[in-house]
Design a protein around this motif. Sequence first.
Motif, PDB file in Angstrom:
ATOM      1  N   HIS B 385      29.100  50.131 -30.594  1.00 31.29           N
ATOM      2  CA  HIS B 385      27.765  50.697 -30.803  1.00 31.29           C
ATOM      3  C   HIS B 385      27.907  52.197 -30.967  1.00 31.29           C
ATOM      4  O   HIS B 385      28.362  52.882 -30.063  1.00 31.29           O
ATOM      5  N   VAL B 386      27.513  52.711 -32.144  1.00 33.11           N
ATOM      6  CA  VAL B 386      27.727  54.138 -32.422  1.00 33.11           C
ATOM      7  C   VAL B 386      26.421  54.922 -32.614  1.00 33.11           C
ATOM      8  O   VAL B 386      26.437  56.140 -32.749  1.00 33.11           O
ATOM      9  N   GLY B 387      25.300  54.226 -32.656  1.00 35.79           N
ATOM     10  CA  GLY B 387      24.005  54.905 -32.771  1.00 35.79           C
ATOM     11  C   GLY B 387      22.970  54.117 -32.000  1.00 35.79           C
ATOM     12  O   GLY B 387      23.099  52.899 -31.864  1.00 35.79           O
ATOM     13  N   SER B 388      21.969  54.799 -31.476  1.00 34.51           N
ATOM     14  CA  SER B 388      20.998  54.114 -30.637  1.00 34.51           C
ATOM     15  C   SER B 388      19.666  54.840 -30.639  1.00 34.51           C
ATOM     16  O   SER B 388      19.611  56.072 -30.626  1.00 34.51           O
ATOM     17  N   ALA B 389      18.612  54.062 -30.677  1.00 33.50           N
ATOM     18  CA  ALA B 389      17.282  54.659 -30.578  1.00 33.50           C
ATOM     19  C   ALA B 389      16.298  53.598 -30.109  1.00 33.50           C
ATOM     20  O   ALA B 389      16.541  52.395 -30.279  1.00 33.50           O
ATOM     21  N   VAL B 390      15.226  54.065 -29.503  1.00 28.32           N
ATOM     22  CA  VAL B 390      14.195  53.142 -29.038  1.00 28.32           C
ATOM     23  C   VAL B 390      12.840  53.760 -29.363  1.00 28.32           C
ATOM     24  O   VAL B 390      12.663  54.985 -29.293  1.00 28.32           O
ATOM     25  N   PHE B 391      11.904  52.904 -29.758  1.00 29.61           N
ATOM     26  CA  PHE B 391      10.603  53.392 -30.198  1.00 29.61           C
ATOM     27  C   PHE B 391       9.478  52.481 -29.718  1.00 29.61           C
ATOM     28  O   PHE B 391       9.659  51.272 -29.631  1.00 29.61           O
ATOM     29  N   ALA B 392       8.332  53.095 -29.438  1.00 25.03           N
ATOM     30  CA  ALA B 392       7.100  52.342 -29.221  1.00 25.03           C
ATOM     31  C   ALA B 392       6.413  52.222 -30.579  1.00 25.03           C
ATOM     32  O   ALA B 392       6.117  53.233 -31.215  1.00 25.03           O
ATOM     33  N   VAL B 393       6.203  50.991 -30.992  1.00 24.20           N
ATOM     34  CA  VAL B 393       5.616  50.739 -32.305  1.00 24.20           C
ATOM     35  C   VAL B 393       4.139  50.407 -32.097  1.00 24.20           C
ATOM     36  O   VAL B 393       3.815  49.363 -31.521  1.00 24.20           O
ATOM     37  N   PRO B 394       3.253  51.308 -32.504  1.00 25.50           N
ATOM     38  CA  PRO B 394       1.838  51.093 -32.199  1.00 25.50           C
ATOM     39  C   PRO B 394       1.262  49.912 -32.982  1.00 25.50           C
ATOM     40  O   PRO B 394       1.909  49.398 -33.897  1.00 25.50           O
ATOM     41  N   PRO B 395       0.057  49.486 -32.605  1.00 29.86           N
ATOM     42  CA  PRO B 395      -0.547  48.353 -33.310  1.00 29.86           C
ATOM     43  C   PRO B 395      -0.801  48.673 -34.779  1.00 29.86           C
ATOM     44  O   PRO B 395      -0.631  49.810 -35.225  1.00 29.86           O
ATOM     45  N   GLY B 396      -1.234  47.671 -35.504  1.00 27.28           N
ATOM     46  CA  GLY B 396      -1.409  47.809 -36.940  1.00 27.28           C
ATOM     47  C   GLY B 396      -2.560  48.725 -37.311  1.00 27.28           C
ATOM     48  O   GLY B 396      -3.452  49.013 -36.505  1.00 27.28           O
ATOM     49  N   VAL B 397      -2.519  49.173 -38.552  1.00 24.24           N
ATOM     50  CA  VAL B 397      -3.624  49.940 -39.128  1.00 24.24           C
ATOM     51  C   VAL B 397      -4.661  48.907 -39.578  1.00 24.24           C
ATOM     52  O   VAL B 397      -4.367  48.060 -40.404  1.00 24.24           O
ATOM     53  N   ARG B 398      -5.854  48.994 -38.978  1.00 24.27           N
ATOM     54  CA  ARG B 398      -6.803  47.898 -39.152  1.00 24.27           C
ATOM     55  C   ARG B 398      -7.390  47.812 -40.559  1.00 24.27           C
ATOM     56  O   ARG B 398      -7.567  46.730 -41.106  1.00 24.27           O
ATOM     57  N   ASP B 399      -7.780  48.951 -41.088  1.00 26.99           N
ATOM     58  CA  ASP B 399      -8.498  48.930 -42.362  1.00 26.99           C
ATOM     59  C   ASP B 399      -8.333  50.276 -43.052  1.00 26.99           C
ATOM     60  O   ASP B 399      -7.578  51.132 -42.590  1.00 26.99           O
ATOM     61  N   LYS B 400      -9.058  50.486 -44.127  1.00 22.43           N
ATOM     62  CA  LYS B 400      -8.841  51.679 -44.956  1.00 22.43           C
ATOM     63  C   LYS B 400      -9.232  52.969 -44.240  1.00 22.43           C
ATOM     64  O   LYS B 400      -8.847  54.054 -44.669  1.00 22.43           O
ATOM     65  N   ASP B 401     -10.010  52.878 -43.178  1.00 13.97           N
ATOM     66  CA  ASP B 401     -10.407  54.086 -42.448  1.00 13.97           C
ATOM     67  C   ASP B 401      -9.492  54.376 -41.257  1.00 13.97           C
ATOM     68  O   ASP B 401      -9.605  55.414 -40.619  1.00 13.97           O
ATOM     69  N   ASP B 402      -8.645  53.425 -40.956  1.00 17.27           N
ATOM     70  CA  ASP B 402      -7.772  53.562 -39.787  1.00 17.27           C
ATOM     71  C   ASP B 402      -6.501  54.308 -40.204  1.00 17.27           C
ATOM     72  O   ASP B 402      -6.226  54.491 -41.386  1.00 17.27           O
ATOM     73  N   TRP B 403      -5.746  54.767 -39.223  1.00 14.73           N
ATOM     74  CA  TRP B 403      -4.504  55.478 -39.534  1.00 14.73           C
ATOM     75  C   TRP B 403      -3.484  55.230 -38.446  1.00 14.73           C
ATOM     76  O   TRP B 403      -3.805  54.910 -37.304  1.00 14.73           O
ATOM     77  N   TRP B 404      -2.221  55.419 -38.854  1.00  9.64           N
ATOM     78  CA  TRP B 404      -1.092  55.204 -37.955  1.00  9.64           C
ATOM     79  C   TRP B 404      -1.218  56.076 -36.702  1.00  9.64           C
ATOM     80  O   TRP B 404      -1.329  57.306 -36.817  1.00  9.64           O
ATOM     81  N   GLY B 405      -1.176  55.465 -35.554  1.00 10.89           N
ATOM     82  CA  GLY B 405      -1.168  56.231 -34.314  1.00 10.89           C
ATOM     83  C   GLY B 405      -2.549  56.613 -33.801  1.00 10.89           C
ATOM     84  O   GLY B 405      -2.659  57.341 -32.818  1.00 10.89           O
ATOM     85  N   ARG B 406      -3.600  56.122 -34.457  1.00  7.13           N
ATOM     86  CA  ARG B 406      -4.954  56.500 -34.035  1.00  7.13           C
ATOM     87  C   ARG B 406      -5.191  56.181 -32.563  1.00  7.13           C
ATOM     88  O   ARG B 406      -5.778  56.986 -31.836  1.00  7.13           O
ATOM     89  N   THR B 407      -4.690  55.029 -32.124  1.00  8.65           N
ATOM     90  CA  THR B 407      -4.984  54.631 -30.747  1.00  8.65           C
ATOM     91  C   THR B 407      -4.342  55.574 -29.734  1.00  8.65           C
ATOM     92  O   THR B 407      -4.809  55.709 -28.613  1.00  8.65           O
ATOM     93  N   LEU B 408      -3.257  56.238 -30.150  1.00  7.69           N
ATOM     94  CA  LEU B 408      -2.603  57.190 -29.255  1.00  7.69           C
ATOM     95  C   LEU B 408      -3.218  58.585 -29.369  1.00  7.69           C
ATOM     96  O   LEU B 408      -3.387  59.283 -28.375  1.00  7.69           O
ATOM     97  N   PHE B 409      -3.563  58.979 -30.578  1.00  6.30           N
ATOM     98  CA  PHE B 409      -3.958  60.369 -30.805  1.00  6.30           C
ATOM     99  C   PHE B 409      -5.460  60.616 -30.858  1.00  6.30           C
ATOM    100  O   PHE B 409      -5.892  61.751 -30.748  1.00  6.30           O
ATOM    101  N   SER B 410      -6.240  59.569 -31.063  1.00  7.35           N
ATOM    102  CA  SER B 410      -7.670  59.780 -31.159  1.00  7.35           C
ATOM    103  C   SER B 410      -8.267  59.658 -29.770  1.00  7.35           C
ATOM    104  O   SER B 410      -8.131  58.642 -29.109  1.00  7.35           O
ATOM    105  N   LYS B 411      -8.920  60.720 -29.329  1.00 11.52           N
ATOM    106  CA  LYS B 411      -9.442  60.738 -27.969  1.00 11.52           C
ATOM    107  C   LYS B 411     -10.486  59.647 -27.760  1.00 11.52           C
ATOM    108  O   LYS B 411     -10.616  59.082 -26.693  1.00 11.52           O
ATOM    109  N   GLU B 412     -11.229  59.369 -28.817  1.00 15.69           N
ATOM    110  CA  GLU B 412     -12.308  58.388 -28.681  1.00 15.69           C
ATOM    111  C   GLU B 412     -11.812  56.954 -28.830  1.00 15.69           C
ATOM    112  O   GLU B 412     -12.556  56.016 -28.623  1.00 15.69           O
ATOM    113  N   ALA B 413     -10.545  56.797 -29.208  1.00 14.31           N
ATOM    114  CA  ALA B 413     -10.043  55.434 -29.451  1.00 14.31           C
ATOM    115  C   ALA B 413      -9.938  54.645 -28.150  1.00 14.31           C
ATOM    116  O   ALA B 413      -9.693  55.204 -27.106  1.00 14.31           O
TER     117      ALA B 413
END
Lengths: 381, 413
Positions: B385-413
């Motif tokens: 094993h020569v490389g390693s990383a781990v990530f939290a993959v947020p839920p899906g983008v629901r619709d055309k108004d939604d965006w990646w990471g909204r649930t983490l970054f949007s205070k009102e989410a």
Amino acid sequence: MRAVRLSLVTATAVAALTAVTGCTEKGNSGDDDRVIDVTATDSKCEVSKKEFPAGHVELAIENKGSKVTEVYVLFPDDRIVTERENIGPGTKHKVTAEVKAGDYTIACKPGMKGDGIRQTVKATGGTAAKRDPRLDSAVAAYRQYAQEQADATLPLAKTFAAAVKAGDVEAAKKAYAPSRIGWERTEPVAESFGDIDPKVDVREDGLEDGQKWTGWHRLEKSLWQDKKITAADKTLADQLITDLTDWQQRVGKADITPTSMANGAKELLDEVATGKVTGEEERYSHTDLVDFKANVEGAEKSYELLKPVAKENNAALVTELDKQFAAIDTLLDKYRADKTSYDFTSYDKVGDADRKQLSDGVNALAEPLSKLAAAVVTKSS
Amino acid sequence: MTDTDKAPAPSRRALIGWGGAGLALGAAAAGGAVALTREGDDLQPTAAEAGAAVDFHGTHQAGIATPVQDRLHFAAFDVTTEDRAEFVQMLKDWTAAARRMTAGKAVGEGAYGGLAEAPPDDTGEALGLKPSRLTLTLGFGPSLFEKFDLAGQRPEALVDLPQFAGDNLDKNRSGGDLCVQACADDPQVAVHAIRNLARIGFGKVVIKWSQLGFGKTSSTTPDAQTPRNLMGFKDGTRNIAGTETDRLQKFVWAEGPGWMKGGSYLVARRIRMHIETWDRTSLQEQEDVFGRDKGEGAPVGKAKERDKPFLPAMKPDAHVRLAHPDSNGGATILRRGYSFTDGTDGLGRLDAGLFFLAYMKDVREGFIRIQRHLATDALNEYIQHVGSAVFAVPPGVRDKDDWWGRTLFSKEA
């Protein structure tokens, strides 16, 4: 930020019509006299008018044929004023240009082959749309800057040449990087002459077949790699001064436009990205960071001069560029003890992680800088 | 509206209509067998399948349980901006670009036809190519939670991976504040996606490392032929299928914290294979190492690949035996890795192996548990094993108004 083409924007006729490129004037966009409808089919090229006032014109092209077509506006000698390729069947395109009074040809090329179906048209009387006077001032100020850089370079280059001719390796090494600063700040202007850059600033790997290696980098190799100055080097030192004097005398005649200033700024960052960040430019002397700083300064000069107009057209871009120029300046300052001197860390002492940081900083600046030319000629929405 | 919109339609643009087909395919995939038969070979998808678009929107991000494509470009980014609003805007810009690219459309105003003085929004190399089932999957690394006052939001399940036996990790191929996994059936489509996202990100994020992968080594469509890894063995026979909603719910989809509900955790490991020594190894030893036969892929003592393994029949250090859920208290992960070959190393050996990607509900209960158990794996002699990383993959983008990471970054989410 998307840029929307205004109707009064010059398209591709830059080289032919330098006097009127970079136009931002608004006002007569609703002037029907200046709109020519071009209806292209597989066998016809119909134009709505054959005479129109000189100055700004707009071709409203519609391809009603079945083949992909091209539309050209040509000078009588078939030089291209402007063109639009890849006009698909059923699509509409707009092409704009600034034309002086005279005869022109509009050619449609269904299938994008052959000489095309031609119509002769005439631009009459009229006047070319005038450029924003602030851009004229910017060009004038930049030309003055370029001249000052050349004027200041000559004495520094002569100091360098004198040391080479005296056979004084240490003195020549010391004078080498300072002699290049003015050149590096305004390199796109020098490059626009075509013949001077290959004589004074070519690297060994950039030589063409049969080309003799002359200029700064040949001497750089002698000083740092060979560690001795030959008789031939002394002749090259004289040649360098001759070529740089030629540059100094031609700066005033350089073809400078607002667009070329903006593109020149971006090209300076390209130079940094491909030559300096990698350490290729100054592979023997490792004075890459001096060139890097000079390139950034030259780019920043163009930007500052164009900023008043760019800010009106795209305020967000200007905010970003201010931020990224400041960031790269701060980053470069890490590599010199005295912020007024050009005594930068030797690039062979800059580790991989630091080089990546410099590269990231260049990318962060060069990406928005690539949008400056558009911001000089158009308003973004 | 600019003239770009009226430009001659390249086939990627023409295939916007495939969006509908993609939806239909997605639905079929969720419901059952798609168009693949047991004998079918999903290494060479049918034309329709290869060209289709996968829906970007959904409860979960695409690129996890959706059918595995053939090619990968995976990129890890570090965030350089300290301005939260600027970073959020970039996530929105990325989302808009991802929405277009996964539908087979060019980024922004396209690759040509715009202002002559400006560089085109899109870089252009995917013009004329089909959507190619492109999926783009975004993840947040542990180090991101040290920025933007996010410390309190870091999920407990997103732990830093411990040092495992045999690890020889290169920090220049490890970690990252963000990742984007781009998978497609056409490598140029995947590379185009990462390149354009990186371009949008300049000034806000920088690429830390990236990895190209060819040849999936696991599938989420068990009716298709199980792919083989570079050691020549079938890999991922009992992988979680995209249709197994119960197992996905149990082992893959995160239930919390709130902003992660419907997300997952991703472990990425660059596993170098000692290809040359492996190739000199006898067939018997190769099969003993894996615990399956090389041709059929059947577990030791069984006739067929999908026969239930009888673990005690395998050598105590056989890979399948040690990695099997039954040996790990039921621990199961969804594997989605790719083979890679990055040319050769300075010693004339192939720089090749497995770019291991696995999604799981909890990194502690998934990868860490299994990898600890693999300390005695016979395979370790042939891999590193020569490389390693781990990530939290947020839920899906629901619709055309939604965006990646909204649930983490949007205070009102």
